[in-house]
Each structure stands twice: as C-alpha cells, then as structure tokens.
Enzyme design. Structure first.
Site, short mmCIF file in Angstrom:
data_model
loop_
_atom_site.label_atom_id
_atom_site.label_comp_id
_atom_site.label_asym_id
_atom_site.label_seq_id
_atom_site.Cartn_x
_atom_site.Cartn_y
_atom_site.Cartn_z
N CYS A 7 0.87 -1.18 0.00
CA CYS A 7 0.00 0.00 0.00
C CYS A 7 0.91 1.23 0.00
O CYS A 7 2.07 1.15 -0.42
CB CYS A 7 -0.97 -0.03 1.18
N ASN A 10 2.26 1.44 4.46
CA ASN A 10 2.55 0.18 5.17
C ASN A 10 2.21 0.27 6.66
O ASN A 10 2.84 -0.37 7.50
CB ASN A 10 4.01 -0.26 4.96
N CYS A 12 -1.49 0.77 7.39
CA CYS A 12 -2.94 0.48 7.47
C CYS A 12 -3.31 -0.75 6.65
O CYS A 12 -3.53 -1.84 7.20
CB CYS A 12 -3.77 1.69 7.02
N ARG A 13 -3.39 -0.61 5.33
CA ARG A 13 -3.95 -1.69 4.52
C ARG A 13 -3.03 -2.89 4.35
O ARG A 13 -3.46 -4.04 4.56
CB ARG A 13 -4.34 -1.14 3.13
N SER A 14 -1.78 -2.67 3.93
CA SER A 14 -0.95 -3.85 3.64
C SER A 14 -0.56 -4.64 4.89
O SER A 14 -0.50 -5.88 4.81
CB SER A 14 0.27 -3.50 2.76
#
Ligand code: 4NP
Length: 154
Positions: A7, A10, A12-14
């Site tokens: 993301c 690095n 939140c999402r990934s």
C-alpha cells in the site's frame, strides 16, 4: 511461494492484509510453504508499528498487528517475491514504474483478481473508523479467494 502486499504507508492496509492472510495460511498448516510480507511505496512511516486504528480494528477480529513494522518497497522485492499485490491503482502504477526489465514477480491489483463489489482497498488514513472496518472486510474476502488460488498451484 512468496507473497507481498503493498500500500502507500505500510501502516494500514498492507499490514492488515499481511496479518489476515498469514492467519489463514497458518490455520491451514501452510506456513512452511507460503511466506507473507508487506511494504509501502512511501517511506514516511518506516520502522513504525501499524496505525493505532488499524491495530484496534484488527484486534476486534482476532488479528494481532502491533508487532509489525513498516518498511518501504524496494526494487529487489521484484526478485524476492513471486506475487506482489497492490491495494489500489496508485500503488500499482507506482510499482509498475519501479519494475525492472525481466522481473520475475507477478504484479497485480489485489482485489481485481476476484468478483467482489470493488477492485481497490480504499485508503482509510484520513477517514473515520468505518473505513478501517471496510478495509478488513475487503481484505478478509480477498484473502480467502487468494488462498484458494495459491493452494491450487502449490
Ligand atoms: P496505508 O495508509 O497506505 O494503507 O498504510 C496510509 C498511511 C499513511 C499515509 C497515507 C495512507 N500518509 O499519508 O502518511
């Protein structure tokens, strides 16, 4: 099989994708065969734990994230990983621009591979708590399908 989720930050999402997918890999006894990691295209948060809102959203569903540390994607990752999955189109375009000639890794948009309602995991960073729930919802759906795919080629 080496799989990398990417993301922007690095945090939140990934890292959520790393934790959720790894959880499923371990539950199926495949940890020896599938290596999972995550990285950000940006370097602002390198060395930091995931965002507190990400850790809280993960903990509510039984995923532990607080021990993870952010790192920035590097071009050597194209050699280290078999499959690199971007969370959104901006991340994908960034990775395409970094991709060396002849890189062996397969590069794709994570959710585009499946028939879900959307093909991007939206960036939750500047939004409210519902965005973090949405991130986990989408990542759980994508991870289930991804593991089905990977098991077929192991
Ligand atoms: P991520 O979210 O890409 O899912 O980790 C973000 C984290 C930090 C920033 C943007 C998005 N930021 O601008 O610092």
């Amino acid at each position: 099989m080496h799989i990398l989720f990417v993301c922007l930050g690095n945090i939140c999402r990934s890292p959520t994708a790393e934790a959720v997918f790894r959880h499923r890999v371990e539950a199926q006894g495949l940890a020896e065969r599938i290596f999972v990691d995550s990285a950000g295209t940006g370097g602002w948060h390198v060395g930091k734990a995931p965002d507190a809102r990400t850790c809280a959203a993960g903990a509510r569903r039984g995923y532990r994230l607080s021990h993870l540390r952010a790192r920035q994607f590097e071009s050597a990752d194209f050699q280290r990983f078999d499959l690199i999955l971007a969370m959104d189109r901006a991340n994908l375009e960034h990775l395409e621009a970094l991709r060396p000639e002849g890189a062996s890794a397969q590069l794709d948009l994570f959710l585009r591979r499946y028939e879900l309602s959307v093909d991007e995991v939206p960036d939750p960073y500047y939004g409210g708590p519902e965005g973090f729930e949405r991130v986990i919802d989408l990542i759980e759906q994508g991870s289930e399908r991804l593991l089905d795919d990977v098991r077929r080629v192991l």
